[in-house]
Scaffold this motif. Structure first.
Motif, PDB file in Angstrom:
ATOM      1  N   UNK A   1      49.979  43.719  28.580  1.00 19.16           N
ATOM      2  CA  UNK A   1      49.495  44.171  27.283  1.00 19.16           C
ATOM      3  C   UNK A   1      48.084  43.685  26.965  1.00 19.16           C
ATOM      4  N   UNK A   2      47.724  42.497  27.441  1.00 18.08           N
ATOM      5  CA  UNK A   2      46.418  41.928  27.085  1.00 18.08           C
ATOM      6  C   UNK A   2      45.578  41.469  28.266  1.00 18.08           C
ATOM      7  N   UNK A   3      46.175  41.380  29.455  1.00 17.22           N
ATOM      8  CA  UNK A   3      45.453  40.844  30.606  1.00 17.22           C
ATOM      9  C   UNK A   3      45.618  41.751  31.818  1.00 17.22           C
ATOM     10  N   UNK A   4      44.656  41.646  32.727  1.00 18.42           N
ATOM     11  CA  UNK A   4      44.720  42.421  33.955  1.00 18.42           C
ATOM     12  C   UNK A   4      44.150  41.631  35.116  1.00 18.42           C
ATOM     13  N   UNK A   5      44.564  41.995  36.311  1.00 22.59           N
ATOM     14  CA  UNK A   5      44.025  41.385  37.523  1.00 22.59           C
ATOM     15  C   UNK A   5      43.936  42.459  38.599  1.00 22.59           C
ATOM     16  N   UNK A   6      42.802  42.506  39.290  1.00 18.94           N
ATOM     17  CA  UNK A   6      42.591  43.468  40.370  1.00 18.94           C
ATOM     18  C   UNK A   6      42.278  42.712  41.652  1.00 18.94           C
ATOM     19  N   UNK A   7      42.699  43.282  42.783  1.00 20.15           N
ATOM     20  CA  UNK A   7      42.429  42.656  44.075  1.00 20.15           C
ATOM     21  C   UNK A   7      42.181  43.724  45.118  1.00 20.15           C
ATOM     22  N   UNK A   8      41.347  43.366  46.096  1.00 15.31           N
ATOM     23  CA  UNK A   8      41.043  44.249  47.220  1.00 15.31           C
ATOM     24  C   UNK A   8      41.306  43.473  48.508  1.00 15.31           C
ATOM     25  N   UNK A   9      41.927  44.139  49.484  1.00 14.42           N
ATOM     26  CA  UNK A   9      42.231  43.485  50.758  1.00 14.42           C
ATOM     27  C   UNK A   9      42.318  44.538  51.852  1.00 14.42           C
ATOM     28  N   UNK A  10      42.191  44.098  53.092  1.00 20.59           N
ATOM     29  CA  UNK A  10      42.244  45.008  54.222  1.00 20.59           C
ATOM     30  C   UNK A  10      43.593  45.714  54.240  1.00 20.59           C
ATOM     31  N   UNK A  11      43.560  47.045  54.272  1.00 24.26           N
ATOM     32  CA  UNK A  11      44.795  47.820  54.174  1.00 24.26           C
ATOM     33  C   UNK A  11      45.718  47.627  55.370  1.00 24.26           C
ATOM     34  N   UNK A  12      45.161  47.200  56.503  1.00 31.02           N
ATOM     35  CA  UNK A  12      45.979  47.046  57.704  1.00 31.02           C
ATOM     36  C   UNK A  12      46.403  45.602  57.944  1.00 31.02           C
TER      37      UNK A  12
END
Length: 235
Positions: A44-55
């Protein structure tokens, strides 16, 4: 006819209001020939995003903090940002758009994120701060207002934890993936782990219990060490 038009307008307004980013979203993109998976989890008030190697699951970057949505304009205030610490604490606004209830993107970007869930089922859905650990038989409490934080964000199916300091802008680590809660057992399936890529693919099972609104979490860490943590809901 007037009543019918009024009902249609009310229906469309309801649909627009129902569009919310709360839940988990994922997408894939290509960076210099590398296939990258991106995930973002909104409470509702916070978010987190992440990126990583798909394999391989090799960690690339993460950012997150508080957010709000006014119309189609989203404003985020990062509390951690591994690729650009200068953005920490500074509001950033951008326009988002939905395609139905299962696609979302930032206006101007080609890639659409696909909804994973809308916060269900998830008895533990929300943003949590570590507020204590059990040492021997005694729970030692931790001040959740201090700059050094360990936060865990859960949608209905995905989780991410992040350790960081909002004053020094230091990032200590993160990990995430999917999870389940069944019969008092909380199981994490690791898709990325910034401290040790070799643990990607592990499934870790813990005992969990909600006591007076706090999440009591016990079992063994990814290193095999016994642990007992207490988490408090973040408003």
């Amino acid at each position: 006819m007037k009543n019918i038009l009024t009902l249609i307008c009310l229906f469309l307004t309801g649909v627009m209001l129902a569009q919310s980013p709360v839940g988990a979203w994922e997408w894939t993109e290509t960076r210099d020939g590398q296939k990258v998976k991106g995930v973002v989890t909104f409470t509702e008030n916070y978010q987190a995003a992440a990126w990583f190697d798909a394999e391989t699951g090799a960690f690339i970057e993460t950012n997150g903090g508080s957010w709000k949505l006014e119309g189609n304009m989203m404003t985020e205030v990062p509390e951690f940002h591994t690729s650009d610490t200068s953005k920490i604490g500074k509001p950033s606004s951008f326009e988002i758009e939905f395609d139905g209830n299962d696609k979302m993107r930032i206006v101007g970007m080609e890639t659409w994120a696909t909804r994973v869930d809308a916060g269900e089922p998830g008895e533990l859905t929300g943003a949590w701060l570590m507020s204590g650990r059990k040492r021997n038989v005694e729970i030692q409490e931790r001040d959740t207002d201090r700059p050094r934080k360990t936060m865990k964000i859960l949608s209905g199916k995905r989780f991410q934890w992040i350790a960081y300091n909002i004053e020094t802008k230091q990032f200590m680590g993160t990990g995430g993936g999917t999870y389940t809660t069944v019969d008092g057992k909380y199981t994490e399936n690791l898709e990325f782990f910034s401290r040790d890529d070799s643990r990607v693919g592990m499934s870790l099972e813990f005992n969990y219990e909600l006591i007076d609104g706090k999440w009591h979490h016990s079992g063994k860490s990814s290193k095999g060490d016994p642990m007992y943590e207490v988490w408090s809901k973040r408003n």
